[in-house]
Design a protein around this motif. Structure first.
Motif, short mmCIF file in Angstrom:
data_model
loop_
_atom_site.label_atom_id
_atom_site.label_comp_id
_atom_site.label_asym_id
_atom_site.label_seq_id
_atom_site.Cartn_x
_atom_site.Cartn_y
_atom_site.Cartn_z
N GLU A 93 0.83 -1.21 0.00
CA GLU A 93 0.00 0.00 0.00
C GLU A 93 0.86 1.26 0.00
O GLU A 93 0.55 2.24 -0.66
CB GLU A 93 -0.93 0.00 1.21
CG GLU A 93 -2.03 -1.03 1.13
CD GLU A 93 -3.02 -0.73 0.02
OE1 GLU A 93 -3.43 0.44 -0.13
OE2 GLU A 93 -3.38 -1.67 -0.70
N ARG A 94 1.96 1.23 0.76
CA ARG A 94 2.85 2.39 0.78
C ARG A 94 3.51 2.59 -0.58
O ARG A 94 3.69 3.72 -1.03
CB ARG A 94 3.91 2.22 1.87
CG ARG A 94 3.33 2.34 3.24
CD ARG A 94 4.36 2.14 4.32
NE ARG A 94 3.72 2.24 5.63
CZ ARG A 94 4.33 2.02 6.75
NH1 ARG A 94 5.61 1.68 6.76
NH2 ARG A 94 3.68 2.13 7.89
N MET A 139 1.73 6.58 -6.90
CA MET A 139 0.72 7.60 -7.20
C MET A 139 1.34 8.99 -7.16
O MET A 139 1.06 9.83 -8.01
CB MET A 139 -0.42 7.51 -6.20
CG MET A 139 -1.55 8.46 -6.46
SD MET A 139 -2.57 7.99 -7.85
CE MET A 139 -3.46 6.65 -7.13
N GLY A 140 2.21 9.24 -6.19
CA GLY A 140 2.88 10.52 -6.11
C GLY A 140 3.77 10.78 -7.31
O GLY A 140 3.80 11.89 -7.85
N ARG A 193 -1.29 4.36 2.15
CA ARG A 193 -1.09 5.07 0.88
C ARG A 193 -0.75 6.53 1.12
O ARG A 193 0.09 7.10 0.42
CB ARG A 193 -2.33 4.94 0.00
CG ARG A 193 -2.47 3.59 -0.62
CD ARG A 193 -3.56 3.57 -1.64
NE ARG A 193 -3.73 2.21 -2.15
CZ ARG A 193 -4.51 1.90 -3.14
NH1 ARG A 193 -5.22 2.84 -3.75
NH2 ARG A 193 -4.61 0.66 -3.55
N ALA A 194 -1.40 7.13 2.09
CA ALA A 194 -1.08 8.52 2.43
C ALA A 194 0.36 8.62 2.93
O ALA A 194 1.08 9.57 2.60
CB ALA A 194 -2.05 9.05 3.48
N TYR A 195 0.80 7.62 3.69
CA TYR A 195 2.18 7.58 4.17
C TYR A 195 3.16 7.52 3.00
O TYR A 195 4.17 8.21 2.98
CB TYR A 195 2.36 6.37 5.09
CG TYR A 195 3.77 6.21 5.63
CD1 TYR A 195 4.18 6.90 6.76
CD2 TYR A 195 4.67 5.36 5.00
CE1 TYR A 195 5.46 6.75 7.25
CE2 TYR A 195 5.96 5.21 5.48
CZ TYR A 195 6.34 5.91 6.61
OH TYR A 195 7.62 5.77 7.09
N GLY A 196 2.85 6.68 2.00
CA GLY A 196 3.70 6.60 0.81
C GLY A 196 3.75 7.91 0.05
O GLY A 196 4.79 8.32 -0.45
N LEU A 197 2.62 8.60 -0.02
CA LEU A 197 2.56 9.90 -0.70
C LEU A 197 3.39 10.95 0.05
O LEU A 197 4.10 11.73 -0.58
CB LEU A 197 1.11 10.34 -0.82
CG LEU A 197 0.75 11.38 -1.85
CD1 LEU A 197 1.14 10.90 -3.24
CD2 LEU A 197 -0.72 11.67 -1.80
N SER A 238 6.73 12.89 -1.23
CA SER A 238 6.81 14.35 -1.15
C SER A 238 8.09 14.79 -0.45
O SER A 238 8.72 15.77 -0.86
CB SER A 238 5.59 14.91 -0.43
OG SER A 238 4.42 14.61 -1.16
N LEU A 239 8.48 14.08 0.59
CA LEU A 239 9.74 14.40 1.26
C LEU A 239 10.94 14.13 0.36
O LEU A 239 11.93 14.86 0.39
CB LEU A 239 9.86 13.62 2.57
CG LEU A 239 8.89 14.04 3.67
CD1 LEU A 239 9.01 13.11 4.86
CD2 LEU A 239 9.13 15.48 4.07
N PHE A 240 10.84 13.09 -0.46
CA PHE A 240 11.88 12.83 -1.45
C PHE A 240 11.98 13.99 -2.43
O PHE A 240 13.07 14.43 -2.80
CB PHE A 240 11.59 11.52 -2.20
CG PHE A 240 12.46 11.31 -3.39
CD1 PHE A 240 13.78 10.92 -3.25
CD2 PHE A 240 11.96 11.52 -4.68
CE1 PHE A 240 14.59 10.74 -4.36
CE2 PHE A 240 12.76 11.34 -5.78
CZ PHE A 240 14.08 10.95 -5.62
#
Length: 93
Positions: A5-6, A12-13, A72-76, A80-82
């Motif tokens: 999920e992550r 998705m990001g 999924r929000a955590y992966g996004l 974003s931090l990347f």
């Protein structure tokens, strides 16, 4: 299952950022997509284009939160931090 999920959030990001960058470039530039990216890199403004492209991630993040898809929000957020790190690197090059 959580890592899958992550990874979906990261993917998705990535896709949304690329779509945002491409759409903004094609809409506002007379050059080709690659030509515009090269010009922005030379002018040290590629980080700005990445930031504008990443704005599409924001509403998707809130959709994930409202649907209780926290992984999924955590992966996004991770992606974003990347992007923040990438933009900081581009500013100093």
């Amino acid at each position: 299952m959580r890592s899958k999920e992550r990874l979906m959030g990261v993917a998705m990001g990535l896709v949304l950022t690329l779509v945002g960058m491409s759409g903004f470039t094609l809409f506002f530039s007379d050059e080709s997509l690659l030509g515009s990216i090269q010009i922005l890199y030379i002018e040290n403004k590629l980080g700005s284009l990445i930031s504008i492209g990443a704005l599409l991630n924001l509403p998707v993040f809130f959709v994930f939160i409202n649907q209780y898809r926290y992984d999924r929000a955590y992966g996004l957020v991770f992606f974003s931090l990347f992007l923040v790190a990438l933009i900081a690197i581009l500013k100093f090059i």
